[in-house]
Structure formats: C-alpha cells, structure tokens
Design a protein around this motif. Structure first.
Motif, PDB file in Angstrom:
ATOM      1  N   GLU A  42       0.828  -1.200   0.000  1.00 38.95           N
ATOM      2  CA  GLU A  42       0.000   0.000   0.000  1.00 38.95           C
ATOM      3  C   GLU A  42       0.868   1.259   0.000  1.00 38.95           C
ATOM      4  O   GLU A  42       1.983   1.252   0.529  1.00 38.95           O
ATOM      5  CB  GLU A  42      -0.913   0.025   1.223  1.00 38.95           C
ATOM      6  N   ALA A  43       0.325   2.325  -0.584  1.00 39.47           N
ATOM      7  CA  ALA A  43       0.994   3.627  -0.564  1.00 39.47           C
ATOM      8  C   ALA A  43       1.181   4.089   0.871  1.00 39.47           C
ATOM      9  O   ALA A  43       0.394   3.747   1.756  1.00 39.47           O
ATOM     10  CB  ALA A  43       0.165   4.643  -1.342  1.00 39.47           C
ATOM     11  N   HIS A  44       2.249   4.847   1.090  1.00 43.85           N
ATOM     12  CA  HIS A  44       2.566   5.439   2.398  1.00 43.85           C
ATOM     13  C   HIS A  44       2.821   4.391   3.478  1.00 43.85           C
ATOM     14  O   HIS A  44       2.517   4.595   4.645  1.00 43.85           O
ATOM     15  CB  HIS A  44       1.478   6.433   2.817  1.00 43.85           C
ATOM     16  N   GLY A  81       9.051  -4.304  -7.045  1.00 41.27           N
ATOM     17  CA  GLY A  81       8.715  -3.827  -5.711  1.00 41.27           C
ATOM     18  C   GLY A  81       8.858  -2.322  -5.641  1.00 41.27           C
ATOM     19  O   GLY A  81       9.159  -1.666  -6.632  1.00 41.27           O
ATOM     20  N   ASP A  82       8.641  -1.777  -4.472  1.00 39.82           N
ATOM     21  CA  ASP A  82       8.860  -0.356  -4.216  1.00 39.82           C
ATOM     22  C   ASP A  82      10.315  -0.226  -3.808  1.00 39.82           C
ATOM     23  O   ASP A  82      10.654  -0.212  -2.621  1.00 39.82           O
ATOM     24  CB  ASP A  82       7.906   0.138  -3.123  1.00 39.82           C
ATOM     25  N   THR A  83      11.188  -0.129  -4.784  1.00 35.91           N
ATOM     26  CA  THR A  83      12.624  -0.109  -4.494  1.00 35.91           C
ATOM     27  C   THR A  83      13.030   1.158  -3.748  1.00 35.91           C
ATOM     28  O   THR A  83      13.975   1.125  -2.957  1.00 35.91           O
ATOM     29  CB  THR A  83      13.466  -0.261  -5.770  1.00 35.91           C
ATOM     30  N   MET A  84      12.322   2.253  -3.963  1.00 38.42           N
ATOM     31  CA  MET A  84      12.639   3.479  -3.237  1.00 38.42           C
ATOM     32  C   MET A  84      12.502   3.243  -1.730  1.00 38.42           C
ATOM     33  O   MET A  84      13.401   3.568  -0.954  1.00 38.42           O
ATOM     34  CB  MET A  84      11.731   4.626  -3.688  1.00 38.42           C
ATOM     35  N   SER A  85      11.394   2.660  -1.329  1.00 38.86           N
ATOM     36  CA  SER A  85      11.175   2.373   0.088  1.00 38.86           C
ATOM     37  C   SER A  85      12.097   1.253   0.565  1.00 38.86           C
ATOM     38  O   SER A  85      12.678   1.339   1.651  1.00 38.86           O
ATOM     39  CB  SER A  85       9.711   1.979   0.329  1.00 38.86           C
ATOM     40  N   LEU A  86      12.255   0.234  -0.254  1.00 43.20           N
ATOM     41  CA  LEU A  86      13.072  -0.920   0.124  1.00 43.20           C
ATOM     42  C   LEU A  86      14.512  -0.510   0.431  1.00 43.20           C
ATOM     43  O   LEU A  86      15.088  -0.939   1.431  1.00 43.20           O
ATOM     44  CB  LEU A  86      13.044  -1.967  -0.998  1.00 43.20           C
ATOM     45  N   TYR A  87      15.094   0.335  -0.419  1.00 48.43           N
ATOM     46  CA  TYR A  87      16.498   0.698  -0.238  1.00 48.43           C
ATOM     47  C   TYR A  87      16.703   1.867   0.714  1.00 48.43           C
ATOM     48  O   TYR A  87      17.751   1.972   1.336  1.00 48.43           O
ATOM     49  CB  TYR A  87      17.163   0.968  -1.582  1.00 48.43           C
ATOM     50  N   GLY A  89      14.600   2.471   3.329  1.00 47.88           N
ATOM     51  CA  GLY A  89      14.089   2.104   4.641  1.00 47.88           C
ATOM     52  C   GLY A  89      13.030   3.071   5.147  1.00 47.88           C
ATOM     53  O   GLY A  89      12.724   3.090   6.335  1.00 47.88           O
ATOM     54  N   GLU A  90      12.453   3.848   4.227  1.00 51.31           N
ATOM     55  CA  GLU A  90      11.433   4.831   4.589  1.00 51.31           C
ATOM     56  C   GLU A  90      10.146   4.555   3.828  1.00 51.31           C
ATOM     57  O   GLU A  90      10.156   3.921   2.771  1.00 51.31           O
ATOM     58  CB  GLU A  90      11.932   6.246   4.255  1.00 51.31           C
ATOM     59  N   VAL A  91       9.024   5.052   4.373  1.00 54.04           N
ATOM     60  CA  VAL A  91       7.752   4.901   3.666  1.00 54.04           C
ATOM     61  C   VAL A  91       7.800   5.728   2.390  1.00 54.04           C
ATOM     62  O   VAL A  91       8.579   6.678   2.281  1.00 54.04           O
ATOM     63  CB  VAL A  91       6.545   5.322   4.540  1.00 54.04           C
ATOM     64  N   SER A  92       6.958   5.355   1.413  1.00 57.35           N
ATOM     65  CA  SER A  92       6.903   6.104   0.162  1.00 57.35           C
ATOM     66  C   SER A  92       5.462   6.173  -0.311  1.00 57.35           C
ATOM     67  O   SER A  92       4.610   5.400   0.132  1.00 57.35           O
ATOM     68  CB  SER A  92       7.768   5.420  -0.905  1.00 57.35           C
ATOM     69  N   PRO A  93       5.174   7.070  -1.248  1.00 56.25           N
ATOM     70  CA  PRO A  93       3.813   7.177  -1.788  1.00 56.25           C
ATOM     71  C   PRO A  93       3.491   6.094  -2.814  1.00 56.25           C
ATOM     72  O   PRO A  93       2.403   6.067  -3.375  1.00 56.25           O
ATOM     73  CB  PRO A  93       3.805   8.570  -2.431  1.00 56.25           C
ATOM     74  N   ILE A  94       4.407   5.186  -3.049  1.00 59.33           N
ATOM     75  CA  ILE A  94       4.242   4.162  -4.086  1.00 59.33           C
ATOM     76  C   ILE A  94       3.362   3.019  -3.599  1.00 59.33           C
ATOM     77  O   ILE A  94       3.501   2.536  -2.476  1.00 59.33           O
ATOM     78  CB  ILE A  94       5.617   3.630  -4.536  1.00 59.33           C
ATOM     79  N   GLU A  95       2.455   2.592  -4.491  1.00 60.80           N
ATOM     80  CA  GLU A  95       1.663   1.381  -4.291  1.00 60.80           C
ATOM     81  C   GLU A  95       2.096   0.383  -5.353  1.00 60.80           C
ATOM     82  O   GLU A  95       2.286   0.755  -6.511  1.00 60.80           O
ATOM     83  CB  GLU A  95       0.172   1.675  -4.442  1.00 60.80           C
ATOM     84  N   THR A  96       2.240  -0.875  -4.969  1.00 60.68           N
ATOM     85  CA  THR A  96       2.502  -1.921  -5.956  1.00 60.68           C
ATOM     86  C   THR A  96       1.289  -2.840  -5.997  1.00 60.68           C
ATOM     87  O   THR A  96       0.641  -3.083  -4.978  1.00 60.68           O
ATOM     88  CB  THR A  96       3.783  -2.718  -5.636  1.00 60.68           C
ATOM     89  N   ARG A  97       1.000  -3.336  -7.201  1.00 61.31           N
ATOM     90  CA  ARG A  97      -0.231  -4.097  -7.391  1.00 61.31           C
ATOM     91  C   ARG A  97      -0.051  -5.148  -8.493  1.00 61.31           C
ATOM     92  O   ARG A  97       0.619  -4.905  -9.495  1.00 61.31           O
ATOM     93  CB  ARG A  97      -1.329  -3.117  -7.799  1.00 61.31           C
ATOM     94  N   ALA A  98      -0.675  -6.291  -8.294  1.00 59.14           N
ATOM     95  CA  ALA A  98      -0.733  -7.315  -9.336  1.00 59.14           C
ATOM     96  C   ALA A  98      -1.805  -6.886 -10.338  1.00 59.14           C
ATOM     97  O   ALA A  98      -2.946  -6.649  -9.957  1.00 59.14           O
ATOM     98  CB  ALA A  98      -1.083  -8.676  -8.743  1.00 59.14           C
ATOM     99  N   ILE A  99      -1.450  -6.769 -11.595  1.00 55.44           N
ATOM    100  CA  ILE A  99      -2.412  -6.375 -12.624  1.00 55.44           C
ATOM    101  C   ILE A  99      -3.169  -7.604 -13.117  1.00 55.44           C
ATOM    102  O   ILE A  99      -4.323  -7.517 -13.503  1.00 55.44           O
ATOM    103  CB  ILE A  99      -1.701  -5.635 -13.771  1.00 55.44           C
TER     104      ILE A  99
END
Length: 192
Positions: A42-44, A81-87, A89-99
């Motif tokens: 989820e985002a955030h 994945g949300d690589t910005m958050s993953l690398y 270690g902070e929350v991000s506005p990105i949501e990832t989803r299975a299309i």
C-alpha cells in the motif's frame, strides 16, 4: 521449478554469476501468489520485501489528482517492488499491485541486507541498481523527447504482449497520456 537455474538463465546475459550464487539467493526466497488487482504494498507504507516475478504482470503506481498513475510495469523474470522504500528504509507514496494473477518469489528486506554483506551480493545488487537506473533514465528521456505515438510504438516493439495483457487505462497512464489519446494512436497504428 528450479529457481536458481531460472535466475541464472535470466540474468546471465546481463551479468554472469555461478549457479551457487543463485542457489544462495534462492535459499532466502519464499513462493507467493497474488490475485488480479491485489495490492501488494500500500501507498505510504514501508516496503518489506523485493519480488521476482515468475508469472504475471504487476505495476508500480502513485496517486495523483484522484487517480493512480502507472510509473512502471513488470513482467515475468523482472525484479519488482517499491525499491525506493526498500532501499531507503522509509515509507513512500508508491503502491505496488498485481495487474493479473501473479506467481512470485519474495525476499525480505532483512535477507537483502544480509546478501548485500557478501562480496557477490554487493556485486549483484549494485549491478541490478545500475540496470534499473539506466532503464528509468531512458524512460524519463523518452517522456521528454518522444511523442506519445513514438513511445507507444517503442512499447509495442519491446513488449507486444503488454497490449493484450494490461488494461488500456494502465497502458495510457504508463505512457503519460489519456485513454482517449491511446485509442487514437492505436487506431492510427493499426491502420498503417
């Protein structure tokens, strides 16, 4: 499925590593499935894992002006994945989803950090980050320098199956255009 062999086969053209490296990598992974349109992250929120897509199509989205904008699309044999958050270690506005329904292997953020402490892990993750950076830079350049029609034709040449697999609104969003513009482009291209 022999995950180490599949990883090796997928990445040898870009970076050749011994099979034992991929066996170690695979030992940190677990198999997961996601349904069509299922939100993976989820985002955030904080991304807690990276994924390798075995089957399916997934996307990376952000919320803008009352709708989701597609930043990226990932297919079989992509890391995702949300690589910005993953690398970071902070929350991000990105949501990832299975299309569409997806089969993936998941590797936790902690396992990624453990692998990055090894010599080969450092090389693998650095190489992956470099490839991702080049891909994103090219995407940004294309958005600035190419017409919507040129971007569509490039996408069609690189990933023709995307047109059949992803909803038109997601393709349009990924290309940075409206669904109406995409319809016009598709009609024009189909008649050439």
């Amino acid at each position: 499925m022999n995950l180490p062999s599949r990883l090796k086969q997928t990445f040898d053209p870009q970076f050749e590593a011994p099979l034992r490296v991929w066996e170690t990598f695979a030992s940190y992974c677990s198999y997961v499935e996601f349904g069509k349109n299922e939100v993976i992250k989820e985002a955030h929120t904080l991304e807690r894992a990276g994924y390798f897509i075995l089957a399916g199509l997934a996307g990376v989205f952000v919320w803008k002006e009352n709708q989701y904008v597609c930043l990226d699309l990932h297919f079989e044999e992509d890391f995702f994945g949300d690589t910005m958050s993953l690398y970071s270690g902070e929350v991000s506005p990105i949501e990832t989803r299975a299309i569409e329904p997806c089969e993936m292997v998941r590797i936790s953020a902690e396992s990624i950090q453990q692998l990055k402490q090894t010599d080969m892990g450092k090389i693998l993750f650095m190489h992956g980050a470099e490839n991702d950076f080049v891909k994103k830079q090219q995407q940004q350049i294309d958005l600035l320098l190419k017409t919507a029609e040129q971007r569509y034709l490039d996408l069609l040449a690189r990933q023709p199956e995307l047109i059949l697999r992803a909803p038109q609104k997601i393709i349009a969003s990924y290309l940075g255009i409206t669904t109406q513009s995409l319809s016009r482009i598709r009609r024009k291209v189909d008649h050439v």
